[in-house]
Enzyme design. Structure first.
Site, PDB file in Angstrom:
ATOM      1  NE  ARG A 238       1.867  -0.825  10.138  1.00 26.98           N
ATOM      2  CZ  ARG A 238       2.006  -0.053   9.063  1.00 26.98           C
ATOM      3  NH1 ARG A 238       1.088   0.851   8.768  1.00 26.98           N
ATOM      4  NH2 ARG A 238       3.049  -0.175   8.260  1.00 26.98           N
ATOM      5  CD  GLU A 267      -5.067  -3.242   9.034  1.00 28.24           C
ATOM      6  OE1 GLU A 267      -4.390  -3.436   8.003  1.00 28.24           O
ATOM      7  OE2 GLU A 267      -5.000  -2.200   9.694  1.00 28.24           O
ATOM      8  CG  HIS A 285      -3.720  -0.390   6.128  1.00 26.12           C
ATOM      9  ND1 HIS A 285      -3.083  -1.166   7.076  1.00 26.12           N
ATOM     10  CD2 HIS A 285      -2.848   0.618   5.855  1.00 26.12           C
ATOM     11  CE1 HIS A 285      -1.893  -0.658   7.348  1.00 26.12           C
ATOM     12  NE2 HIS A 285      -1.726   0.437   6.605  1.00 26.12           N
TER      13      HIS A 285
END
Ligand code: GLV
Length: 327
Positions: A238, A267, A285
């Site tokens: 993360r 993000e 991601h």
């Protein structure tokens, strides 16, 4: 009457078909992410929600959802959900552990190999016409085989990453809040190390801890300085576990050789400093994003949600205490 649910993002047809057998479904197949206001409005009279890591499920939102009984995240990480707020309101929350371990471990390895052998940088150079022929000292990388791999977070995904290291005959170190059981260490051929020892000794440092206030900026300027200048950092867990600004500075000034990143702070608006650097592999991601795994994740979330709304116990219930708090 069937429970009424909202699915916040596009899912597979078979997921909607399964949900439709048990629930009255409002879907979002156009996949335009809802902002917090729209999400609050759409959830106001729903019994359940199947959501993604792009949806913030917090106390403020839940205040306006008096009927909500279950939140099923299509992800193993659930830092987008305020679990305490769900529990206090008797709302069951679930995630999708297990089904994505191998795909996510594969991607961590792709980032290791990609950063070590400069795969994306050199592809850019080939496409840009820079390759004029063979040279002995051309675009040298570093070896992955026989190197030392350090893993932060020895959960299921960390273990899957460690097991893959056997084929590369690597030495494996790990750090965890709690030392793993001896049989896990044996199966992964991994030795426990302090945070500092792991950083000092590893040629590859892979981060696989969940994001929480405790792991916020687990890797910052101090930790990057402890690493070997020849080392490679991989973040496949993360954004926020790494201080991105500190990492950019370290990659620029040679404190660190390279990095492979699938996740970022803020993000998808990643720090533009990354885009100036050749020594970083950037991925959007997609750790769990294979056809089979994303289908399995969506179906796992759907089954969790249906179980929660039809009187069962969801297989991946994160907050069992919520059950006693149900209104
Ligand atoms: C993906 O990032 C997940 O947590 O499943």
């Amino acid at each position: 009457m069937k429970p009424r649910i909202l699915v916040t993002r596009e899912v597979f047809d078979e997921t909607l078909e399964f949900l439709g057998q048990h629930c009255e479904v409002e879907s979002n197949q156009p996949d335009v992410a809802f902002d917090s206001e729209i999400l609050a409005r759409k959830l106001a009279d729903r019994d359940g929600v199947m959501c993604a890591l792009t949806d913030r499920i917090d106390g403020k939102l839940l205040e306006g959802c008096p009927k909500l009984k279950a939140v099923a995240n299509i992800a193993v990480g659930y830092n987008n959900i305020d679990l305490a707020a769900c529990t206090a309101r008797g709302i069951m929350a679930t995630n999708t552990p297990g089904v994505l371990d191998d795909s996510t471990a594969d991607l961590a390895w792709a980032l290791m190999l990609g950063a070590a052998r400069r795969i994306t940088e050199l592809e850019r150079r080939v496409r840009g016409g820079e390759w004029k022929g063979w040279r002995l000292k051309q675009w040298l990388g570093i070896d992955v085989h026989h190197a030392t791999l350090g893993i932060f977070g020895m959960g299921r995904i960390g273990q899957a990453i460690a097991r893959r290291a056997a084929g590369f005959e690597m030495k494996v170190l790990y750090h965890n809040r709690k030392r793993s059981a001896p049989d896990v260490e044996r199966r992964c051929n991994a030795a426990y190390a302090t945070k500092e020892d792991l950083l000092r000794q590893s040629d590859f440092v892979v981060l696989q801890v969940p994001y929480s206030p405790e792991t916020h900026h687990l890797i910052g300027a101090r930790e990057l300085k402890l690493m070997k200048p020849t080392a490679i950092l991989v973040n496949s867990t993360r954004g926020g576990v790494v201080d991105d600004a500190a990492l950019i500075a370290a990659l620029k000034d040679g404190t660190l050789r390279a990095a492979g990143l699938d996740v970022f702070e803020n993000e998808p608006g990643l720090n533009p400093g990354f885009l100036q650097l050749d020594n970083v592999v950037l991925m959007p991601h997609i750790g769990s994003s294979t056809e089979a795994t994303r289908r399995a994740m969506a179906m796992t979330a759907a089954k969790n949600l249906v179980a929660a709304l039809t009187g069962g116990t969801p297989p991946n219930l994160l907050n069992p205490d919520a059950v006693g708090n149900r209104r």
